[in-house]
Design a protein around this motif. Structure first.
Motif, PDB file in Angstrom:
ATOM      1  N   ALA A  36       0.769  -0.802   0.711  1.00 20.46           N
ATOM      2  CA  ALA A  36      -0.272   0.052  -0.080  1.00 20.46           C
ATOM      3  C   ALA A  36       1.110   1.413  -0.038  1.00 20.46           C
ATOM      4  CB  ALA A  36      -0.677  -0.751   0.954  1.00 20.46           C
ATOM      5  N   LYS A  37       0.427   2.370  -0.163  1.00 16.22           N
ATOM      6  CA  LYS A  37       0.440   3.867  -0.240  1.00 16.22           C
ATOM      7  C   LYS A  37       0.363   4.315   1.831  1.00 16.22           C
ATOM      8  CE  LYS A  37       1.833   5.070  -4.990  1.00 16.22           C
ATOM      9  NZ  LYS A  37       2.015   2.754  -5.814  1.00 16.22           N
ATOM     10  N   VAL A  38       0.614   4.674   2.097  1.00 15.44           N
ATOM     11  CA  VAL A  38       0.737   4.470   3.225  1.00 15.44           C
ATOM     12  C   VAL A  38       0.152   6.736   3.272  1.00 15.44           C
ATOM     13  CG1 VAL A  38      -0.149   4.649   5.800  1.00 15.44           C
ATOM     14  CG2 VAL A  38       0.228   2.640   4.309  1.00 15.44           C
ATOM     15  N   VAL A  39      -0.755   7.079   4.175  1.00 12.73           N
ATOM     16  CA  VAL A  39      -0.573   8.730   4.687  1.00 12.73           C
ATOM     17  C   VAL A  39      -0.666   9.007   5.928  1.00 12.73           C
ATOM     18  CG1 VAL A  39      -1.635  10.789   4.331  1.00 12.73           C
ATOM     19  CG2 VAL A  39      -1.497   9.379   2.124  1.00 12.73           C
ATOM     20  N   ILE A  40      -0.111   9.187   6.852  1.00 14.53           N
ATOM     21  CA  ILE A  40      -0.334   8.589   7.980  1.00 14.53           C
ATOM     22  C   ILE A  40      -0.910  10.452   8.633  1.00 14.53           C
ATOM     23  CG2 ILE A  40       0.941   6.931   8.555  1.00 14.53           C
ATOM     24  CD1 ILE A  40       3.793   8.588   9.446  1.00 14.53           C
ATOM     25  N   THR A  41      -1.083  10.490   9.762  1.00 17.21           N
ATOM     26  CA  THR A  41      -1.707  11.854  10.590  1.00 17.21           C
ATOM     27  C   THR A  41      -0.961  11.692  12.632  1.00 17.21           C
ATOM     28  OG1 THR A  41      -3.715  11.561  10.698  1.00 17.21           O
ATOM     29  CG2 THR A  41      -3.314  12.157   8.498  1.00 17.21           C
ATOM     30  N   GLY A  42      -1.022  13.058  12.991  1.00 14.46           N
ATOM     31  CA  GLY A  42      -1.112  13.274  14.131  1.00 14.46           C
ATOM     32  C   GLY A  42      -0.799  14.459  14.113  1.00 14.46           C
ATOM     33  N   ARG A  43      -0.513  14.767  15.698  1.00 14.07           N
ATOM     34  CA  ARG A  43      -0.570  16.371  16.144  1.00 14.07           C
ATOM     35  C   ARG A  43       1.078  16.886  15.957  1.00 14.07           C
ATOM     36  NH1 ARG A  43      -4.543  16.528  21.286  1.00 14.07           N
ATOM     37  NH2 ARG A  43      -3.403  15.083  21.940  1.00 14.07           N
ATOM     38  N   ASN A  44       2.289  15.947  16.330  1.00 10.84           N
ATOM     39  CA  ASN A  44       3.167  15.791  16.956  1.00 10.84           C
ATOM     40  C   ASN A  44       4.431  15.674  15.876  1.00 10.84           C
ATOM     41  OD1 ASN A  44       6.289  15.656  17.675  1.00 10.84           O
ATOM     42  ND2 ASN A  44       5.421  15.903  19.260  1.00 10.84           N
ATOM     43  N   GLN A  45       4.617  16.795  14.810  1.00 14.07           N
ATOM     44  CA  GLN A  45       4.937  16.747  13.683  1.00 14.07           C
ATOM     45  C   GLN A  45       6.541  15.856  13.677  1.00 14.07           C
ATOM     46  OE1 GLN A  45       4.207  17.967  10.534  1.00 14.07           O
ATOM     47  NE2 GLN A  45       5.783  16.949   9.776  1.00 14.07           N
ATOM     48  N   VAL A  46       6.972  15.882  15.006  1.00 11.16           N
ATOM     49  CA  VAL A  46       8.904  15.549  15.494  1.00 11.16           C
ATOM     50  C   VAL A  46       8.189  14.025  15.505  1.00 11.16           C
ATOM     51  CG1 VAL A  46      10.125  15.421  16.393  1.00 11.16           C
ATOM     52  CG2 VAL A  46       9.485  17.696  16.920  1.00 11.16           C
ATOM     53  N   ALA A  47       7.398  13.874  15.720  1.00 13.20           N
ATOM     54  CA  ALA A  47       7.175  12.236  15.691  1.00 13.20           C
ATOM     55  C   ALA A  47       6.741  12.050  14.427  1.00 13.20           C
ATOM     56  CB  ALA A  47       5.580  11.963  17.079  1.00 13.20           C
ATOM     57  N   LEU A  48       6.210  12.599  13.949  1.00 14.34           N
ATOM     58  CA  LEU A  48       4.984  12.487  12.371  1.00 14.34           C
ATOM     59  C   LEU A  48       7.210  11.674  11.007  1.00 14.34           C
ATOM     60  CD1 LEU A  48       2.876  14.382  11.914  1.00 14.34           C
ATOM     61  CD2 LEU A  48       2.911  12.397  11.408  1.00 14.34           C
ATOM     62  N   ASN A  49       8.275  13.110  11.606  1.00 11.75           N
ATOM     63  CA  ASN A  49       8.729  12.765  11.233  1.00 11.75           C
ATOM     64  C   ASN A  49       9.528  11.796  11.003  1.00 11.75           C
ATOM     65  OD1 ASN A  49       8.457  15.434  10.196  1.00 11.75           O
ATOM     66  ND2 ASN A  49       9.955  17.015  10.835  1.00 11.75           N
ATOM     67  N   ALA A  50       9.858  11.483  12.591  1.00  8.93           N
ATOM     68  CA  ALA A  50      10.463   9.831  12.893  1.00  8.93           C
ATOM     69  C   ALA A  50       9.751   8.429  12.564  1.00  8.93           C
ATOM     70  CB  ALA A  50      10.450  10.039  14.449  1.00  8.93           C
ATOM     71  N   ALA A  51       8.746   8.880  12.077  1.00 15.66           N
ATOM     72  CA  ALA A  51       7.650   7.799  11.932  1.00 15.66           C
ATOM     73  C   ALA A  51       8.325   7.383  10.212  1.00 15.66           C
ATOM     74  CB  ALA A  51       6.503   8.450  12.039  1.00 15.66           C
ATOM     75  N   VAL A  52       7.985   8.947   9.604  1.00 11.00           N
ATOM     76  CA  VAL A  52       8.569   8.289   7.733  1.00 11.00           C
ATOM     77  C   VAL A  52       9.609   8.522   7.658  1.00 11.00           C
ATOM     78  CG1 VAL A  52       9.181  10.097   5.762  1.00 11.00           C
ATOM     79  CG2 VAL A  52       7.079  10.585   7.101  1.00 11.00           C
ATOM     80  N   GLU A  53      10.672   8.788   9.147  1.00 10.52           N
ATOM     81  CA  GLU A  53      12.436   8.028   8.699  1.00 10.52           C
ATOM     82  C   GLU A  53      12.248   5.914   9.251  1.00 10.52           C
ATOM     83  OE1 GLU A  53      16.532   8.925  10.403  1.00 10.52           O
ATOM     84  OE2 GLU A  53      14.804  10.261  10.643  1.00 10.52           O
ATOM     85  N   GLU A  54      11.411   5.515  10.161  1.00  7.85           N
ATOM     86  CA  GLU A  54      11.538   4.211  10.410  1.00  7.85           C
ATOM     87  C   GLU A  54      10.742   3.789  10.007  1.00  7.85           C
ATOM     88  OE1 GLU A  54      10.028   1.910  14.060  1.00  7.85           O
ATOM     89  OE2 GLU A  54       9.892   4.058  14.359  1.00  7.85           O
ATOM     90  N   LEU A  55       9.826   4.639   8.515  1.00  2.00           N
ATOM     91  CA  LEU A  55       9.761   3.162   7.995  1.00  2.00           C
ATOM     92  C   LEU A  55      10.133   3.515   5.887  1.00  2.00           C
ATOM     93  CD1 LEU A  55       5.368   4.878   8.450  1.00  2.00           C
ATOM     94  CD2 LEU A  55       6.135   2.958   8.430  1.00  2.00           C
ATOM     95  N   GLY A  56      10.965   4.690   6.360  1.00  2.58           N
ATOM     96  CA  GLY A  56      12.132   4.997   5.678  1.00  2.58           C
ATOM     97  C   GLY A  56      11.921   3.986   3.616  1.00  2.58           C
ATOM     98  N   THR A  57      10.703   4.929   3.295  1.00  2.00           N
ATOM     99  CA  THR A  57       9.796   4.474   2.015  1.00  2.00           C
ATOM    100  C   THR A  57       9.313   5.988   1.109  1.00  2.00           C
ATOM    101  OG1 THR A  57       8.242   3.360   0.405  1.00  2.00           O
ATOM    102  CG2 THR A  57       8.196   3.654   2.854  1.00  2.00           C
ATOM    103  N   THR A  58       8.933   6.111   0.407  1.00  2.00           N
ATOM    104  CA  THR A  58       8.101   7.322  -0.689  1.00  2.00           C
ATOM    105  C   THR A  58       6.897   7.123  -1.040  1.00  2.00           C
ATOM    106  OG1 THR A  58       8.795   6.119  -2.633  1.00  2.00           O
ATOM    107  CG2 THR A  58      10.922   7.789  -2.202  1.00  2.00           C
ATOM    108  N   ASN A  59       6.693   5.819  -0.484  1.00  2.00           N
ATOM    109  CA  ASN A  59       5.321   5.183  -0.367  1.00  2.00           C
ATOM    110  C   ASN A  59       4.653   6.227   0.553  1.00  2.00           C
ATOM    111  OD1 ASN A  59       5.565   4.159  -2.666  1.00  2.00           O
ATOM    112  ND2 ASN A  59       5.720   2.308  -2.429  1.00  2.00           N
ATOM    113  N   VAL A  60       4.955   6.795   1.857  1.00  2.00           N
ATOM    114  CA  VAL A  60       4.326   6.940   2.978  1.00  2.00           C
ATOM    115  C   VAL A  60       4.251   8.776   2.558  1.00  2.00           C
ATOM    116  CG1 VAL A  60       4.938   7.433   5.632  1.00  2.00           C
ATOM    117  CG2 VAL A  60       5.212   5.070   4.086  1.00  2.00           C
ATOM    118  N   LEU A  61       3.427   9.317   2.667  1.00  2.00           N
ATOM    119  CA  LEU A  61       2.795  10.560   3.451  1.00  2.00           C
ATOM    120  C   LEU A  61       2.561  10.784   4.786  1.00  2.00           C
ATOM    121  CD1 LEU A  61       2.901  13.631   2.034  1.00  2.00           C
ATOM    122  CD2 LEU A  61       0.654  12.851   1.701  1.00  2.00           C
ATOM    123  N   ALA A  62       3.699  11.947   5.404  1.00  2.00           N
ATOM    124  CA  ALA A  62       2.998  12.246   7.298  1.00  2.00           C
ATOM    125  C   ALA A  62       2.191  13.747   6.819  1.00  2.00           C
ATOM    126  CB  ALA A  62       3.789  12.771   7.754  1.00  2.00           C
TER     127      ALA A  62
END
Length: 256
Positions: free
Chosen positions: A31-57
Motif C-alpha cells: 500500500a501507499k500510506v498517509v499517516i496523520t498526527g499532531r506532533n510533527q517531530v513524531a511524524l518525521n521520526a515515523a516517516v524515517e522509520e518507515l523508510g519509503t517514498t510510499n508514505v506521506l505524513a
C-alpha cells in the motif's frame, strides 16, 4: 504480491503505537500510506522509520474537522486515490466522577468520537465500491473500568456509530468494520513506568495472561483492509486475549 497492492490507505494517529505498526504492515503489503498526527517531530521520526517514498505524513489534529479534509486532500493529491481509512487516532485520560474538568472530558469525546466521524466524512467523496473503513474501538467500552467514563463512552459511541455507517455505506459497496483492542502495549498509557504498572495489573485480567502488541492489532487491520474480508461488513473484531469474551478465564480467577 502484497495484499494491498495498488491501494492507498489513510491512517489517523499513525506516528506511534497501533497506527505506526499498521502503517508498517500496510507498506510491506504494497500500500501507499498517509499517516496523520499532531506532533510533527513524531511524524518525521515515523516517516524515517518507515523508510519509503510510499508514505506521506500530514500534521493534523483529529479534533479539528478541517484537519481531516487536509489529510484526505493530501492523500489524493499525492497518490491519486483513497481505498482504506483507518480512523485510529484517539486519546485516553482519567475522568473520575467528582473530580473531572469539563475541558478534559470534552477533549476525549471530541477526538475519539467527533474526529472519527469527520475523518470518514472527509474521505467519503473519494471512496469507491470495495473501499474499507476501519474504526478503532476498545474493550473498555464495556469493561466498567473506574475513572474511565469519557474514554469508555467515546469507544461505545464508535461501535454504535459503525452500525449506522454500515447502513449508510453498504449501498455504495463500502465496508465498515471495527477493531476492538484490549490492553495493548502502546504509548497511550504514558511513560514506561506507567506502562509497567499498567501491565502488571492488567495481565492478570487477560485470559492469555499478557498485553497485546500493536502488530497483533495491525494484522487484523490488514485483514479488514484487504480483499480477504470482502464479505465482512459491520463486524466488531475483538483483539483482547479473551478479556471481553471470557473475563472469568483470566489468571486472577484461576485456582492454584
Amino acid at each position: 504480491m502484497g495484499k494491498l497492492n495498488g491501494k492507498v490507505a489513510l491512517i489517523t494517529g499513525g506516528s506511534s503505537g497501533i497506527g505506526l505498526a499498521t502503517a508498517k504492515l500496510f507498506v510491506e503489503e504494497g500500500a501507499k500510506v498517509v499517516i496523520t498526527g499532531r506532533n510533527q517531530v513524531a511524524l518525521n521520526a515515523a516517516v524515517e522509520e518507515l523508510g519509503t517514498t510510499n508514505v506521506l505524513a500530514v500534521q493534523a489534529d483529529a479534533a479539528e474537522p478541517q484537519s481531516a479534509d487536509k489529510a484526505v486532500a493530501a492523500a489524493v493529491e499525492k497518490f491519486g486515490r483513497l481505498d482504506v481509512v483507518f480512523a485510529n487516532a484517539g486519546i485516553g485520560g482519567n475522568t473520575p466522577l467528582g473530580g473531572t474538568e469539563f475541558s478534559v472530558f470534552e477533549e476525549i469525546l471530541k477526538i475519539n468520537v467527533t474526529g472519527t466521524f469527520f475523518t470518514v466524512q472527509a474521505a467519503l467523496p473519494h471512496l469507491k465500491a470495495g473501499a474499507s473503513v476501519i474504526l478503532n474501538g476498545s474493550v473498555l467500552a464495556k469493561a466498567g473500568s473506574p475513572g474511565w467514563s469519557a474514554y469508555a463512552a467515546s469507544k461505545g459511541a464508535v461501535t454504535s456509530m459503525a452500525r449506522v455507517l454500515v447502513s449508510e455505506l453498504s449501498p455504495r459497496g463500502i465496508r465498515v468494520n471495527t477493531i476492538v483492542p484490549g490492553a495493548t502495549r502502546t504509548p497511550i498509557w504514558g511513560q514506561p513506568e506507567g506502562l509497567a504498572q499498567f501491565e502488571s495489573t492488567l495481565t492478570r485480567a487477560v485470559p492469555l495472561n499478557r498485553l497485546g502488541e500493536p502488530e497483533e492489532i495491525a494484522n487484523v487491520a490488514l485483514f479488514l483492509a484487504s480483499d480477504d474480508s470482502s464479505f465482512v461488513q459491520g463486524a466488531e473484531i475483538s483483539v483482547d486475549g479473551g478479556a471481553g469474551s471470557s473475563p472469568f478465564g483470566a489468571p486472577i480467577y484461576r485456582q492454584k
